[in-house]
Design a protein around this motif. Sequence first.
Motif, PDB file in Angstrom:
ATOM      1  N   ASN A  26      55.581  88.675 -25.314  1.00 31.45           N
ATOM      2  CA  ASN A  26      54.446  87.893 -24.819  1.00 31.45           C
ATOM      3  C   ASN A  26      54.639  87.508 -23.357  1.00 31.45           C
ATOM      4  O   ASN A  26      53.693  87.562 -22.574  1.00 31.45           O
ATOM      5  CB  ASN A  26      54.230  86.658 -25.688  1.00 31.45           C
ATOM      6  N   ARG A  27      55.853  87.112 -22.980  1.00 28.84           N
ATOM      7  CA  ARG A  27      56.128  86.789 -21.575  1.00 28.84           C
ATOM      8  C   ARG A  27      55.915  88.020 -20.694  1.00 28.84           C
ATOM      9  O   ARG A  27      55.326  87.933 -19.617  1.00 28.84           O
ATOM     10  CB  ARG A  27      57.562  86.265 -21.416  1.00 28.84           C
ATOM     11  N   ARG A  65      52.248  88.730 -20.274  1.00 30.90           N
ATOM     12  CA  ARG A  65      51.638  87.800 -19.316  1.00 30.90           C
ATOM     13  C   ARG A  65      51.968  88.200 -17.876  1.00 30.90           C
ATOM     14  O   ARG A  65      51.104  88.141 -17.006  1.00 30.90           O
ATOM     15  CB  ARG A  65      52.087  86.368 -19.601  1.00 30.90           C
ATOM     16  N   TYR A  68      49.863  91.214 -17.027  1.00 26.51           N
ATOM     17  CA  TYR A  68      48.478  90.802 -16.817  1.00 26.51           C
ATOM     18  C   TYR A  68      48.301  90.145 -15.449  1.00 26.51           C
ATOM     19  O   TYR A  68      47.365  90.463 -14.713  1.00 26.51           O
ATOM     20  CB  TYR A  68      48.039  89.847 -17.928  1.00 26.51           C
ATOM     21  N   LYS A  69      49.225  89.254 -15.082  1.00 28.55           N
ATOM     22  CA  LYS A  69      49.132  88.579 -13.786  1.00 28.55           C
ATOM     23  C   LYS A  69      49.257  89.565 -12.633  1.00 28.55           C
ATOM     24  O   LYS A  69      48.580  89.432 -11.612  1.00 28.55           O
ATOM     25  CB  LYS A  69      50.212  87.497 -13.670  1.00 28.55           C
TER      26      LYS A  69
END
Length: 126
Positions: free
Chosen positions: A115-116, A119, A122-123
């Motif tokens: 998940n990290r 993220r 995505y960023k």
Amino acid sequence: MKNSHENRTHKITFRLNDQEVKFLDEFSKSAGISRSDTLRNLIRKIQGDASIIKTDKLLQTLNELAAEQGRVNNNINQLAKHANQYSRVEELDPKVFVQFNSLLARYLDYQEDMNRTFRKIYKSLS
């Protein structure tokens, strides 16, 4: 100091479709620069930006990871269902529960890491 045009000895020719040339022209016009300068700026951006990613390969990899994650989730649900349906809990070896809890804890750690990572990806793409 040399004029930057003196070093330009290579002429590059390539073809664009109607949509691509329209985009290039509109972008160049809005930026107030020529097509050539727009493309030169893009080349400079690519040279200085290590975060440019081959998105098709990235999306394929992310799709494969999501599918694998779905399979793992399904397996965990099946294990939980079987455990809940087992009527003679007292006959189960306690080592099975210890091992299951250990594996589930590892899975949850991996899930947090994934998940990290998602993220961060995505960023970097947004």
